[in-house]
Design an enzyme around this catalytic site. Structure first.
Site, PDB file in Angstrom:
ATOM      1  N   HIS A   1       0.741  -1.504  -0.232  1.00 44.62           N
ATOM      2  CA  HIS A   1       0.116  -0.022  -0.008  1.00 44.62           C
ATOM      3  C   HIS A   1       0.708   1.372  -0.157  1.00 44.62           C
ATOM      4  O   HIS A   1       2.489   1.516   0.721  1.00 44.62           O
ATOM      5  CB  HIS A   1      -1.188   0.116   1.788  1.00 44.62           C
ATOM      6  CG  HIS A   1      -1.681  -1.223   1.009  1.00 44.62           C
ATOM      7  ND1 HIS A   1      -3.238  -0.292   2.199  1.00 44.62           N
ATOM      8  CD2 HIS A   1      -1.974  -1.822   0.206  1.00 44.62           C
ATOM      9  CE1 HIS A   1      -3.700  -1.914   1.769  1.00 44.62           C
ATOM     10  NE2 HIS A   1      -2.779  -2.345   0.783  1.00 44.62           N
TER      11      HIS A   1
ATOM     12  N   GLU B   1       0.491   4.124   1.826  1.00 45.19           N
ATOM     13  CA  GLU B   1       1.120   4.303   3.335  1.00 45.19           C
ATOM     14  C   GLU B   1       2.523   2.930   3.526  1.00 45.19           C
ATOM     15  O   GLU B   1       4.094   4.029   3.576  1.00 45.19           O
ATOM     16  CB  GLU B   1       0.361   4.462   4.330  1.00 45.19           C
ATOM     17  CG  GLU B   1      -1.011   4.812   3.977  1.00 45.19           C
ATOM     18  CD  GLU B   1      -1.965   4.276   3.413  1.00 45.19           C
ATOM     19  OE1 GLU B   1      -2.900   4.405   3.643  1.00 45.19           O
ATOM     20  OE2 GLU B   1      -2.201   3.546   2.389  1.00 45.19           O
TER      21      GLU B   1
ATOM     22  N   CYS C   1      -6.597   2.067   6.262  1.00 46.16           N
ATOM     23  CA  CYS C   1      -6.668   1.029   6.300  1.00 46.16           C
ATOM     24  C   CYS C   1      -5.838   0.029   8.295  1.00 46.16           C
ATOM     25  O   CYS C   1      -4.920   0.929   7.658  1.00 46.16           O
ATOM     26  CB  CYS C   1      -6.368   0.080   5.277  1.00 46.16           C
ATOM     27  SG  CYS C   1      -5.445  -0.777   5.551  1.00 46.16           S
TER      28      CYS C   1
ATOM     29  N   CYS D   1      -2.271  -0.416   7.065  1.00 46.91           N
ATOM     30  CA  CYS D   1      -1.501   0.770   7.639  1.00 46.91           C
ATOM     31  C   CYS D   1      -1.559   2.106   8.980  1.00 46.91           C
ATOM     32  O   CYS D   1      -0.335   2.356   8.869  1.00 46.91           O
ATOM     33  CB  CYS D   1      -1.914   1.878   6.081  1.00 46.91           C
ATOM     34  SG  CYS D   1      -1.867   0.702   4.747  1.00 46.91           S
TER      35      CYS D   1
END
Length: 143
Positions: free
Chosen positions: A47, A49, A77, A80
């Protein structure tokens, strides 16, 4: 947030879900930037992040990112948010809430959970309309 949106659009161009992120230093300089790369890297943890946290930690040669902020187009999420908290980032800035998997107020609020050993400042709604519309347009096109 404009720079994070540019990253999100790069992700869309690469066939990824369009989420962009930046890590910001204490002097407001961009230390790292990236977008989702789960598909291109065959990595469910890639992801935006996570990628910018990894880049910033490598750049600073430290697994603790005290004093830094992260800017993300969409609410992080749980995975993250866990990484953001473990990295000890000082602040999270995000554009739009993610009602299906957001972990900073939508499905849960890890950023303010008193059971965890680190809390951070959260600012949301920055360029919210643009961030939300980018995500909605991406999914409309995919259907």
């Amino acid at each position: 947030m404009q720079e994070a949106l540019k990253e999100a659009k790069k992700g869309w161009h690469d066939g990824e879900i369009p989420v962009g992120a930046l890590s910001i230093g204490q002097s407001n300089e961009i230390l790292s930037r990236d977008h989702n790369r789960c598909i291109s890297l065959n990595d469910p943890t890639a992801h935006a992040e996570i990628l910018v946290i990894r880049q910033a930690a490598k750049l600073l040669e430290n697994y603790r990112l005290n004093g830094l902020s992260i800017v993300v187009t969409i609410e992080p999420c749980p995975m993250c948010m866990g990484a953001i908290i473990n990295a000890r980032l000082d602040m999270l800035v995000f554009g739009a809430f993610d009602p299906k998997s957001g972990a900073s107020g939508s499905i849960c609020n890890l950023s303010d959970d008193v059971r965890l050993n680190h809390r951070l400042k959260v600012i949301h709604g920055i360029m919210e309309k643009e961030c939300r519309e980018l995500m909605q347009e991406f999914f409309r096109e995919r259907r």
